[in-house]
Each structure stands twice: as C-alpha cells, then as structure tokens.
Design an enzyme around this catalytic site. Structure first.
Site, PDB file in Angstrom:
ATOM      1  N   ASP A 180       1.024  -1.325  -0.042  1.00  0.00           N
ATOM      2  CA  ASP A 180      -0.089  -0.222   0.051  1.00  0.00           C
ATOM      3  C   ASP A 180       0.832   1.056   0.170  1.00  0.00           C
ATOM      4  OD1 ASP A 180       0.720  -0.904   2.621  1.00  0.00           O
ATOM      5  OD2 ASP A 180      -0.580   0.596   3.542  1.00  0.00           O
ATOM      6  N   GLU A 181       0.165   2.232  -0.676  1.00  0.00           N
ATOM      7  CA  GLU A 181       0.808   3.659  -0.518  1.00  0.00           C
ATOM      8  C   GLU A 181       2.283   3.746  -0.651  1.00  0.00           C
ATOM      9  OE1 GLU A 181      -2.179   5.537   2.636  1.00  0.00           O
ATOM     10  OE2 GLU A 181      -1.005   3.911   3.780  1.00  0.00           O
TER      11      GLU A 181
END
Ligand code: ACM
Length: 380
Positions: A180-181
């Site tokens: 993620d991210e």
C-alpha cells in the site's frame, strides 16, 4: 430418578459463510508486548475469528528479529509513534504467538509491508534506501514517503532473506507483503518490484496476500487481495478476480477499527468516516465490491491501526463492540443478518466484556446491561 427419561432433541446446522474471518493488529505504530498479543488472541477466539494479521513492519518500527539482518530489529525496532517504547519479537516469541494462536484455531498472517512503509528498515540498512543513505528514525504519523531501492540486487536479497525467515517461522499458508501507499515510485517501478516479491513468496511455498494495490502486479495463482478502499468499486480488483484472485474485504468505512465511533471519540481517526456499530454491521461482504461475487470473497478482516492507541485498553475500546459485527458478517448466512437480533446479542456480549474486564465502547442505542442509569430515567 427412575427412567425412562425424555430428552428434547434437535439438529444444529452451523458453519461459517466465509473461510477467512480476521482481525489485524498494527504492532508497528504501537508495540504490543507478547502478553498483550496473547490477550488479544483470547479476545478473537470469543467470536470465531480465525486469522490474526500482524502488521509487523512500518515506517515507525520493525517488530520481528531476522538473524541475517540483525539491525532491522535492533535499530529499526527501537522506535514507535511519538515517544512510545519500541520493541520487537524474537523468533521464539513469535513462535509463542503462532503456537498460542494455533491452539485456538487461529492462523497468524504475518505482514512485511513493502516497498513503501519501510522507513524503519531503511534506518537500519541505508544500502536499501534509493539514495543509499539511512534516513533518520520517523515517529510521526504521515504515510507514503518511504520506499526501498526497488531495482537493487541487495534489496532482492533482503526480501528473500526476510520472507524466507518469516515463512520458516509461520505454519499458516499466507505471507502478506503489504504493497500500500508506495507513493514515491512510478507504477512501472512498483509493478516490477511486486512481481519479484510475489515470486519470492511463491518460492517459500506460501500464498501471497497484499493490500489491493497489489492488483497492479502480474497475476499469480491463488493470490489474495485485501480491499481497504471505501467506494465499493475498484476495477483493478474486479479484473484481478477475473484472473483468479481472491479478496479479503476490509473496507475502510466499515471495518477499520481505528476510525472514530463519533466526532467526539477520544481515540481514532476519521479519514474513512465515523463508524458506529450499526455502520460496522450494516453491509454484506458478499455483495460489496462491484465485480467481486461471493465465491471470490475469501472473507472479512477488521484492521486495528494504532497511531492513536497507547495501551491494550485503548485497543479494546476501538475493537469492541465493532469486532463482533464483522465476526457475525463473516460467519452467518445473509438470511441470519438482522439488526435487532444482533443488538440483543450485543447486550449479552457487553455483560461478558464487563465481567472479563474488557474495555468497550457503549454505543448509544444499545440497552447495555449495567449502564449507569441516566438522571431522570425511570431507573434514575
Ligand atoms: C492501509 O490502510 N494503508 C492499508
């Protein structure tokens, strides 16, 4: 008494709707000592939660000792959010967690988040950073600023060593590689790196799990995507499902245990909205994500991120009553869903939490037993 006796008979048919019913504990932002993790596992067993996802690494802390890369725990494990104490699990402690969980029919799903959320690892080994220089420790709560040097051979060896060591300590079938991210990387850099990471997981014999951004990497057999969005529609996930991926549903605005219950909740965040108990309960995991039919849903998971958590009591307060809602959605057939019945079951659970010394949020509108009578009420 002399017989014969008559005993009423019945048949109970009870089995879970979804095989995966999980909770996640973020031990990176706030380190949970071994005894607290075991207590959290006890809480999960009450609701037939059968997977404990441990978010073991993030920008603020690295929580599992890896023999071939000792500075990860020694240096990367020294910090947490703010001035909270750091800490890490030795292989023996991690095994203790895993075995305690197994004895209670719970599978531990370890997460090593990559290529983003890696500042703690980079403080320990600057050679893994894109510029080759170890950054200072980070104890704030921003996200998305860190990344491994994705095309470096040493980084590949790091991933092989770490995932190999964690796989060897983990009896369960899953390895979670985050994903993620990773905002500092191009889409091409991200996909290239996660393609390799998926292959490394496969070489350990485990099944790869990632946050749903992993959909951007090449499809591999059996992979599992954990959806944490809030819109109910994500074409990359629907496309991955058409190519065989399974999905764990953790929509941020339904299952995230770190969201506040109401605007004035002392703990928690609100980027995905406020989640009172009726909102945690009022959805169907089999009919949530466009293009993801019930057969593609492995199950549900309630993640507890811990930026605002400073104690086990804080963790319990955010977990209960909402975990009971997610557990019921994961276990029961849709025909058994229903607010009033759930509310009545919650009242009984509240009395049990009270007796067990478990901190919980007294959601308004639930006639909790033992609630201090309000002034002016018939009982007041
Ligand atoms: C996430 O909440 N960044 C998975």
């Amino acid at each position: 008494l002399p017989g014969p006796w008559t005993v009423p008979a019945g048949v109970i048919v009870d089995h879970p709707r979804f095989p995966y019913r999980g909770a996640m504990l973020d031990v990176a932002r706030r380190f949970f000592p071994l005894a607290e993790v075991l207590r959290f596992i006890d809480h999960l067993t009450r609701y037939k939660i059968n997977h404990l996802h441990l978010h073991l690494t993030d920008d603020q802390g690295w929580r599992i000792a890896i023999a071939s890369w000792p500075r990860l725990a020694e240096v990367g494990g020294a910090t947490a959010v703010g001035d909270r104490p750091g800490g890490y699990y030795t292989p023996t402690e991690y095994r203790t967690i895993v075995e305690y969980a197994v004895a209670r029919h719970i599978t531990v799903v370890p997460e090593i988040d990559m290529p983003g959320h890696t500042n703690a690892a980079l403080t320990a080994y600057g050679q893994l950073a894109p510029d080759g220089v170890a950054p200072p420790p980070y104890t704030g709560t921003d996200v998305g600023f860190s990344a491994l040097a994705v095309d470096r051979e040493l980084t590949c060896r790091f991933v092989e060593d770490v995932l190999g060591a964690v796989a060897a300590l983990t009896p369960g079938p899953y390895l979670h590689i985050g994903g993620d991210e990773a905002f500092t990387l191009t889409p091409e850099e991200y996909a290239r790196f996660m393609d390799r990471a998926q292959d490394i997981v496969a070489a350990t014999g485990k099944t790869v799990v990632g946050w749903h951004q992993l959909a951007a990497a090449r499809p591999v057999p059996g992979r599992v995507l954990q959806y944490w969005g809030t819109t109910g529609a994500e074409e990359t996930v629907a496309a991955a499902v058409r190519q065989g991926a399974k999905v764990i549903l953790s929509p941020g605005n339904r299952t995230y245990l770190d969201m506040k219950y109401a605007a004035d909740t002392r703990l928690g965040k609100d980027w995905a909205g406020l989640i009172e108990i009726d909102r945690a309960y009022g959805w169907d995991p089999g009919d949530y994500l466009v293009g993801v039919p019930p057969e593609a849903v492995l199950g549900v998971e309630a993640p507890l991120w811990t930026e605002t958590v400073t104690s086990l009591a804080d963790a319990e307060y955010l977990t209960f009553p909402r975990l009971a809602a997610i557990a019921e959605l994961g276990w029961s057939p849709v025909s058994a869903y229903g607010w009033t019945g759930f509310r009545d079951r919650l009242v009984a659970e509240g009395a049990r939490w009270e007796a067990a010394g478990i901190t919980f949020h007294r959601s308004p509108g639930i006639p909790w037993v033992g609630e201090p009578p309000r002034v002016g009420s018939p009982l007041g």
